[in-house]
Enzyme design. Structure first.
Site, PDB file in Angstrom:
ATOM      1  N   ASP A   1      31.484 -11.140   2.844  1.00  9.00           N
ATOM      2  CA  ASP A   1      31.345 -12.204   3.843  1.00  9.00           C
ATOM      3  C   ASP A   1      32.707 -12.677   4.327  1.00  9.00           C
ATOM      4  O   ASP A   1      33.747 -12.270   3.801  1.00  9.00           O
ATOM      5  CB  ASP A   1      30.526 -13.381   3.264  1.00  9.00           C
ATOM      6  CG  ASP A   1      30.915 -13.727   1.823  1.00  9.00           C
ATOM      7  OD1 ASP A   1      32.019 -13.343   1.388  1.00  9.00           O
ATOM      8  OD2 ASP A   1      30.119 -14.382   1.136  1.00  9.00           O
TER       9      ASP A   1
ATOM     10  N   ASN B   1      23.351 -22.687  -6.471  1.00 10.27           N
ATOM     11  CA  ASN B   1      21.998 -22.771  -5.914  1.00 10.27           C
ATOM     12  C   ASN B   1      21.323 -21.395  -5.856  1.00 10.27           C
ATOM     13  O   ASN B   1      20.289 -21.245  -5.236  1.00 10.27           O
ATOM     14  CB  ASN B   1      22.045 -23.397  -4.511  1.00 10.27           C
ATOM     15  CG  ASN B   1      22.873 -22.571  -3.522  1.00 10.27           C
ATOM     16  OD1 ASN B   1      23.341 -21.476  -3.860  1.00 10.27           O
ATOM     17  ND2 ASN B   1      23.050 -23.074  -2.323  1.00 10.27           N
TER      18      ASN B   1
ATOM     19  N   GLU C   1      21.967 -18.314   1.604  1.00  9.36           N
ATOM     20  CA  GLU C   1      21.545 -19.540   0.937  1.00  9.36           C
ATOM     21  C   GLU C   1      20.035 -19.489   0.680  1.00  9.36           C
ATOM     22  O   GLU C   1      19.329 -18.661   1.265  1.00  9.36           O
ATOM     23  CB  GLU C   1      21.892 -20.742   1.834  1.00  9.36           C
ATOM     24  CG  GLU C   1      23.379 -20.863   2.181  1.00  9.36           C
ATOM     25  CD  GLU C   1      24.249 -21.366   1.018  1.00  9.36           C
ATOM     26  OE1 GLU C   1      23.850 -21.218  -0.151  1.00  9.36           O
ATOM     27  OE2 GLU C   1      25.341 -21.906   1.300  1.00  9.36           O
TER      28      GLU C   1
ATOM     29  N   HIS D   1      22.595 -18.646  -4.521  1.00  9.47           N
ATOM     30  CA  HIS D   1      22.928 -17.783  -3.384  1.00  9.47           C
ATOM     31  C   HIS D   1      23.726 -16.562  -3.845  1.00  9.47           C
ATOM     32  O   HIS D   1      24.351 -16.581  -4.911  1.00  9.47           O
ATOM     33  CB  HIS D   1      23.680 -18.563  -2.283  1.00  9.47           C
ATOM     34  CG  HIS D   1      25.101 -18.902  -2.574  1.00  9.47           C
ATOM     35  ND1 HIS D   1      25.739 -19.955  -1.938  1.00  9.47           N
ATOM     36  CD2 HIS D   1      26.030 -18.360  -3.400  1.00  9.47           C
ATOM     37  CE1 HIS D   1      26.990 -20.020  -2.355  1.00  9.47           C
ATOM     38  NE2 HIS D   1      27.188 -19.064  -3.247  1.00  9.47           N
TER      39      HIS D   1
HETATM   40  P1  PGA Z   1      32.497 -18.621  -7.561  1.00  9.74           P
HETATM   41  O1  PGA Z   1      31.435 -18.511  -6.386  1.00  9.74           O
HETATM   42  O2  PGA Z   1      32.685 -17.258  -8.099  1.00  9.74           O
HETATM   43  O3  PGA Z   1      33.735 -19.139  -6.895  1.00  9.74           O
HETATM   44  O4  PGA Z   1      31.935 -19.568  -8.552  1.00  9.74           O
HETATM   45  C1  PGA Z   1      30.411 -17.580  -6.474  1.00  9.74           C
HETATM   46  C2  PGA Z   1      29.494 -17.760  -5.293  1.00  9.74           C
HETATM   47  O5  PGA Z   1      29.348 -18.909  -4.807  1.00  9.74           O
HETATM   48  O6  PGA Z   1      28.930 -16.768  -4.853  1.00  9.74           O
END
Ligand code: PGA
Length: 245
Positions: free
Chosen positions: A63, A132, A139, A134
């Site tokens: 992304d 959450n 999301e 995702h």
């Molecule tokens: P993080 O984020 O590795 O910085 O905890 C993971 C994500 O939100 O996909």
């Protein structure tokens, strides 16, 4: 879906790095799917420490934010240049990241899936998981077959990512993300979670249904998906639910 418990983030990183090194050994022109955020960083550090080089490999980012000025240090292109391209010797023209500054982000998103297909598809895809549930910027509520597209980030995701910016107001509101359908086409998925704030999402992934309410649950129906956890991220799971790595 295999669930592996490792001792700590560094051991989780070493385990996934070994799988990447093997894939590159077997096929130096392998196509990797690379993730950003805190979770995959130990993987990239482990690869660099082991001297793994990717001169013939191709990498596709999951992304990119929409609307950051080109070259912004927290754009995912800049992050992946720092963590993957430069230390591991990936050719600059084989690091693919959606162009978040494109004049037409929707057209850019549609073209990205075509670029992945032209490269032969992703072999091994690294993933983190949001609090959450995702994956990438899909999301909760994202349909399970979505293509790469422009999405609006939730408040929770923007708050979680504010640590990379001067504050939440500087976190972009939109991103181009590989869709759940795109991610599911990778031949192998490896998801890493290392912190306790992910434990609820991990438990829902392990125990709950496959549902667009928990985008990561697509791993449950993927033929070759592995979840790599630390004890913190596995909080609340019982021993029979994972294998010791
Ligand atoms: P993080 O984020 O590795 O910085 O905890 C993971 C994500 O939100 O996909």
């Amino acid at each position: 879906m295999r669930i592996l418990l490792t001792a700590d983030p560094s051991a989780a990183g070493d385990l996934v790095a070994r799988e990447i090194a093997r894939a590159v050994d077997r096929d130096p022109a392998t196509v990797l799917g690379v993730a950003t955020g805190g979770s995959p960083e130990p993987v990239y550090r482990s690869l660099a420490r082991a001297g793994v080089r990717l001169p013939h490999a191709t990498a596709f980012a999951l992304d990119e934010y929409v609307g950051l000025p080109p070259g912004h240090p927290e754009s995912y292109r800049a992050v992946l240049q720092r963590l993957v391209q430069l230390p591991l010797g990936l050719a600059a023209d084989r690091l693919h990241v959606p162009d978040g500054a494109a004049a037409d982000p929707d057209a850019e998103a549609a073209a990205y899936d075509a670029r992945i297909d032209e490269a032969g598809g992703v072999g091994l895809q690294l993933l983190g998981i949001g609090r959450n549930g995702h994956i990438a910027f899909n999301e909760p509520g994202s349909a399970l077959d979505t293509p790469t597209r422009v999405v609006r980030l939730t408040e929770d995701t923007r708050r979680a990512n504010a640590r990379f910016f001067t504050g939440i107001d500087d976190v972009p509101e939109r991103a181009i993300t590989q869709g759940l359908g795109t991610i599911a086409r990778a031949r192998r998925l490896m998801l890493i979670a290392t912190t306790e704030d992910k434990a609820d999402a991990v438990r829902a992934l392990v125990r709950g249904p496959v549902t667009s309410d928990l985008p990561a649950s697509i791993l449950r129906i993927h033929p070759d998906a592995t979840v790599v956890l630390t004890p913190e991220a596995a909080t609340g799971l019982s021993e029979e639910e994972f294998e010791a790595a």
